[in-house]
Structures are given as C-alpha cells and as structure tokens.
Design a protein around this motif. Structure first.
Motif, mmCIF file in Angstrom:
data_model
loop_
_atom_site.group_PDB
_atom_site.id
_atom_site.type_symbol
_atom_site.label_atom_id
_atom_site.label_comp_id
_atom_site.label_asym_id
_atom_site.label_seq_id
_atom_site.Cartn_x
_atom_site.Cartn_y
_atom_site.Cartn_z
ATOM 1 N N LEU A 73 35.415 26.903 50.886
ATOM 2 C CA LEU A 73 36.706 27.575 51.058
ATOM 3 C C LEU A 73 37.647 26.750 51.945
ATOM 4 C CD1 LEU A 73 38.587 29.946 50.553
ATOM 5 C CD2 LEU A 73 37.353 31.248 52.274
ATOM 6 N N GLN A 102 38.091 34.641 56.648
ATOM 7 C CA GLN A 102 36.748 34.343 56.127
ATOM 8 C C GLN A 102 35.707 34.475 57.227
ATOM 9 O OE1 GLN A 102 35.236 30.651 54.915
ATOM 10 N NE2 GLN A 102 36.297 29.473 56.465
ATOM 11 N N LYS A 143 32.339 36.874 57.084
ATOM 12 C CA LYS A 143 30.975 36.382 57.355
ATOM 13 C C LYS A 143 30.325 37.233 58.440
ATOM 14 C CE LYS A 143 32.220 31.503 56.740
ATOM 15 N NZ LYS A 143 32.229 30.186 57.430
ATOM 16 N N ALA A 174 36.106 41.026 50.116
ATOM 17 C CA ALA A 174 34.751 40.492 50.246
ATOM 18 C C ALA A 174 33.841 41.621 49.793
ATOM 19 C CB ALA A 174 34.446 40.131 51.692
ATOM 20 N N LEU A 223 33.669 36.614 47.590
ATOM 21 C CA LEU A 223 35.065 36.680 48.040
ATOM 22 C C LEU A 223 35.965 36.380 46.849
ATOM 23 C CD1 LEU A 223 37.418 36.562 50.149
ATOM 24 C CD2 LEU A 223 36.766 34.197 50.578
ATOM 25 N N PHE A 281 31.731 29.755 52.254
ATOM 26 C CA PHE A 281 32.024 30.323 50.928
ATOM 27 C C PHE A 281 32.211 29.146 49.976
ATOM 28 C CE2 PHE A 281 32.346 34.829 51.307
ATOM 29 C CZ PHE A 281 32.727 35.101 52.615
#
Ligand code: P6P
Length: 337
Positions: A13, A39, A43, A165, A173, A193
């Motif tokens: 990502l 992101q 996570k 997500a 995602l 990702f």
C-alpha cells in the motif's frame, strides 16, 4: 507439476500510494500521510480484534453509544484506536465517529481533511466470530474552513476518498480516491497491505440478493413484491440465492467480488432506514460507483446525491451489480442508471 510462481515484485500500500501521488497533479503528500495513518488504524484494530478472544475483551463494556446500542468492549477500543490514529496523523481537522454523539475537532492540526467513520461496523456479530469492519469516508475541508460541521454536512459527491477494512479470514482493504477501486490484503508477516485486486470492477450481473427478510413484515408492498419476484421468477429464470451475514462490510465485500444486490430498505419500524449516510452508505456508494456498480435509496435516488442534515442521519440503501439494481429501478418505475 505447476511451478510455484513466487512474486518478488509485490505492490505494498505505501508503494501504491507513492505511485498514485506521483501521478496526482500538484500533490502535497498530505493525502498520502492521511491514508498511511488510516492503514495503521486498520492494522491495529485488526490485531486487537484477533487477540480479543484470547484476552477476553469480548462482552459488554457496560456503556452505551450515541444511538443507545449496547457497546461491546471492542467498539470502545476500536473507536479510541481510530481517533488516536487520526489525531496522530496531524492532518485531520474534523472527525465524525458512529461511537461519538458529537463532532470531534482537532484545532491544532494543520491538516485540511475531515474523516467520518464507523470504527467497528457489525459489532453485534463480534462474539460469534463473524467478519466485521471499519468504514471510512474522506472529505477535504471547504475552502477557507478551519474545521466545522459544515465540512461534513455535504453531498456525497464531494468525497475525496472512501475505504473499508474487513476483518475476516484475512484482513482486506478496499480503497478509492476517485480513480477506480483497488483491493489489498494484509500480509501479517510483513505487516503490509498487498495489492491483490487492481482496478476492481463489480460483475454486471449475479443472481444473489442480500437483505434481512426478517423485516419483510414491515416493508412497503413494492419491496415485498420485488423480493418475491427474485424468489419466484418468471418461468424461464432461475430463483436467486439468498446470502445475508448481517455485517455490512461482509455483505458488501461479497457483492463487490461475486456481484448481486445488497439492500437495507426503510420500513415501518425504521422509517429513515437503519444504515448511516455519512460513514456507511456514502463510502460504500462511492466505492460501488467507482467499481461500476450502482447505489441508490428506496426511491431510486443516487446515494451520493443525498446531503445529511445531521452527522448520524440514516438512509435506506440498495447497492450492487448494475443489472440487479436496474431491475429494482424498473420495478419501482424509475429510470435505469
Ligand atoms: P440487521 C450491523 O449492526 C449493521 O449496522 C450493519 O453492519 C448491517 O448491515 C446491519 O446493521 C444489520 O442489521 O437489522 O439486519 O441485524
């Protein structure tokens, strides 16, 4: 024997975002920083949920949120993780969360973004280990705005990004910034990702309908007759399959990959529908349209054309494959999209 093809050139990502930033005109990199903060939140929430069973976080936190839903401990943690990640990014001025009655402002942030989120959507399924998710819509502050509620009470067409997500067997995602939809899967060993669905397009047709038929007693007649028609089609057509998880992110993720239609209509009990406009319907509608799908309300109006009056406004919603949604539009006598 099949040679195990080992991909040594994977797109993470961060790499994807930097490549996207390069092609964006006069990019400042601020949006990339925001998406990186997002992101991280996904996570962290994913890890927290997966450890929950082990550390017995499952169960009631004893508090209730703005809409009176009983809060699970993970709702509270997911909300705190998300708020802290957005505060830490330094470029979010305005934050709306399903778990927070009022708008959250970060006056000292020097950013120019407003974020609306449902930190853990579908949390009523958590104790059963069913997939849940985080849904996010992104707006750029209005010109000369220092961050007020006006930055989020706007048409869905003004969104600059949307993502969700899904915490399922893997953590997925789906992201759009207005140039199509890209799907990523979390590699927990790398903690990254990885791009797996570049430029995702929803299948144009699929005989799957996803709706809570337990509400059919309260539906308008037009909706009862439409669902009946899918179950008892004219002679030469096969009946539709029913698939309903009861977690929006899981039902919508399946619809993106397999096709079909997902709906949560308004009914006698919930006259404005159940799902929230700002942080459930808007982001899913933006992603759906960017993937070649359609997202409308019971009356056939585009979700993205709606404007919320309050940050927790609800809406009815129909979304999915164009052929399936157009079948509903024909049924209610509205022009196809
Ligand atoms: P029902 C979960 O509580 C949620 O907000 C969405 O994730 C889901 O689509 C919907 O409500 C399910 O509602 O009434 O079918 O249980």
């Amino acid at each position: 024997p099949l040679k195990e093809s080992f991909d040594t050139d994977i797109i993470t990502l961060p790499r994807f975002l930097l490549e996207s930033q390069k092609c964006a005109k006069n990019a400042t990199g601020e949006f990339t920083l925001l998406l990186n903060a997002l992101q991280f939140a996904f996570k962290f929430i994913s890890q927290t949920i997966r450890r929950a069973e082990l550390v017995h976080l499952i169960g009631l936190a004893g508090a209730s949120n703005s809409t009176g839903d009983e809060q699970k401990k993970l709702d509270v943690l997911g909300d705190e993780i998300f708020i802290n990640a957005m505060k830490g990014s330094g470029n979010v001025k305005v934050l709306v969360s399903e778990e927070q009655e009022d708008l959250i402002l970060f006056p000292t942030a020097n950013g120019t973004y407003a974020v609306c989120c449902d930190p853990i959507d579908g949390s009523s399924n958590l104790d059963a280990g069913v997939s849940v998710g985080t849904i996010v819509s992104l707006f750029k502050l209005l010109p000369d705005s220092t961050g007020t509620i006006k930055d989020v009470l706007r048409s869905g067409r003004e969104m600059v990004g949307a993502c969700y997500a899904m915490y399922g067997a893997s953590t997925h995602l789906m992201l759009t910034t207005g140039q199509g939809v890209d799907g990523f899967t979390l590699d927990t060993n790398l903690g990254e990702f990885i791009l797996v669905y570049p430029d995702l397009q929803i299948p144009p047709q699929r005989s799957i309908y996803s709706i809570n038929e337990g509400n059919s007693y309260y539906w308008d007649e037009a909706i009862v007759s439409f669902i009946e028609m899918l179950k008892r089609p004219p002679q030469n057509k096969k009946p539709y399959s029913a698939r309903y998880v009861g977690s929006m992110v899981a039902d919508v993720h399946r619809t993106f990959l397999y096709g079909g239609l997902f709906a949560y209509p308004a009914d006698q009990k919930a006259k404005s529908g159940k799902l929230r406009l700002l942080y459930e319907a808007f982001p899913m509608a933006f992603l759906m349209e960017q993937a070649g799908g359609i997202a409308i309300n019971d009356r056939g109006e585009r979700i993205l054309d709606l404007v919320p009056e309050h940050i927790h406004d609800k809406t009815s919603i129909w979304l999915g494959s164009p052929d399936e949604i157009n079948q509903y539009l024909r049924h209610i006598g509205k022009p196809e999209l």
